[in-house]
Design an enzyme around this catalytic site. Sequence first.
Site, PDB file in Angstrom:
ATOM      1  N   LYS A 118       0.871  -1.191   0.000  1.00 48.37           N
ATOM      2  CA  LYS A 118       0.000   0.000   0.000  1.00 48.37           C
ATOM      3  C   LYS A 118       0.897   1.227   0.000  1.00 48.37           C
ATOM      4  O   LYS A 118       1.997   1.190   0.549  1.00 48.37           O
ATOM      5  CB  LYS A 118      -0.899   0.016   1.247  1.00 48.37           C
ATOM      6  CG  LYS A 118      -2.034   1.034   1.235  1.00 48.37           C
ATOM      7  CD  LYS A 118      -3.173   0.646   0.311  1.00 48.37           C
ATOM      8  CE  LYS A 118      -4.350   0.133   1.072  1.00 48.37           C
ATOM      9  NZ  LYS A 118      -5.459  -0.373   0.367  1.00 48.37           N
TER      10      LYS A 118
HETATM   11  N1  GLU Z   1      -7.281  -0.416  -2.818  1.00 48.95           N
HETATM   12  C1  GLU Z   1      -8.091  -1.583  -2.967  1.00 48.95           C
HETATM   13  C2  GLU Z   1      -8.164  -2.363  -1.674  1.00 48.95           C
HETATM   14  O1  GLU Z   1      -7.967  -1.842  -0.601  1.00 48.95           O
HETATM   15  C3  GLU Z   1      -7.703  -2.441  -4.143  1.00 48.95           C
HETATM   16  C4  GLU Z   1      -6.300  -2.953  -4.172  1.00 48.95           C
HETATM   17  C5  GLU Z   1      -5.961  -3.619  -5.493  1.00 48.95           C
HETATM   18  O2  GLU Z   1      -6.824  -3.779  -6.341  1.00 48.95           O
HETATM   19  O3  GLU Z   1      -4.793  -3.944  -5.639  1.00 48.95           O
HETATM   20  O4  GLU Z   1      -8.506  -3.517  -1.655  1.00 48.95           O
END
Ligand code: GLU
Length: 428
Positions: A118
């Site tokens: 992240k």
């Molecule tokens: N930001 C989204 C989540 O928290 C998607 C992450 C992704 O698709 O890699 O799941």
Amino acid sequence: MTSQQATEPEPDETDHESALETARRQLREAATHVDVDPGVIERLRHPTRVVEVSVPLERDDGNVEVFTGYRAQHDDVRGPYKGGLRYHPDVTAQECVGLSMWMTWKCAVMDLPFGGGKGGIVVNPKDLSTGEKERLTRRFAEEIRDEVGPKRDIPAPDMGTDAKTMAWFMDAYSMQQGETTPGVVTGKPPVVGGSYGREEAPGRSVAIVAREAIDYYDKDIGETTVAVQGYGSVGANAARLLQDWGAKVVAVSDVNGGVYDTDGLDTHAIPSHDEQPEGVMGQDAPNTVTNEELLELDVDVLIPAAIGNVITMDNAGRIDADIVVEGANGPTTSGADRILDERDVPVIPDILANAGGVTVSYFEWLQDINRRKWSEERVNSELESEMLSAWEDVRAEVEAGDVSWRDAAYVVALNRIGKAKEARGLWP
Ligand code: GLU
């Protein structure tokens, strides 16, 4: 992040935990239910790395401002790091690490061949023009270029970023690599390698999981009332699907508050954040509610789909819903979780409920690598079967272990990660 920050102990239970503290607390609690080597659990308390970069931006008025960006990579034992990029003024290294841990569990609970990552930039995207957002994104992509890649770490949209952001990121990366590399990010527009159905996927998975929970607790979806906090992509898509499947969505809200109708709202007529930002309160409805009141409505299903830490030790005792399905990441604090557990209010956790986003990201990555597009029907039907299979795995654990839905999801995830770690071993 310093090593000292990375080894901080969990504080006493409070509503003011950081995402990292919550993620570590949840890991510690789940570890008591699994037969995984304590050394593996200790390793999982720490990220592989956290990259911090400075991102200079020439503003539209010619001034230069420097923003801070991060990419946290938690664990890649099961595959490349995967997870969103967040543009928000409250982004910190610690928050990115906590959220990257959640991505590790989320990918494992869905049995996707990815680990957790992240990142983000400490910026309020509302203060940026479109051109500024594009320049900031391109420069950020350049600053973290060595850390990402289709086989290494694959970012995606998160709070404050969207398909357009991903297209700029992919373009900047591809220009520098000298070849078009759509698989470096997911959540792109379909015209440049994005997947049909990706945008709706987190909301779709929330709706699927809510539907299964409704059935599990012997309710009839046609007689079920639902309240949804947050009317962005997750909340609006979940609300509309549940309405289509027969549920009565009685309340929805955005940042300004909500509309409430005991006869049920027409969720298709209420504009989502993407269609008309902050458009909910402009809708005709017999009643309005504050965001706080919405959480305490007497409904069958409550879906917090806005931001983190909205169900707290302060209001958990007043939650009147029979089932909570987490649409946002981390909407329930640890203390609130315990109170809801004591009150026998099941909480279907984020790492299962909103995992449709990363699941369709996985489909998108497969399409990019294979240079072959899937139809929306195929995406939705494969998403449905992946969600049902993860739901079954977690449900089996709830029943076998007499544990909460959150602990059960962690048990499923930790067992998979633990087995992978044991099979690969620790580099001595
Ligand atoms: N930001 C989204 C989540 O928290 C998607 C992450 C992704 O698709 O890699 O799941």
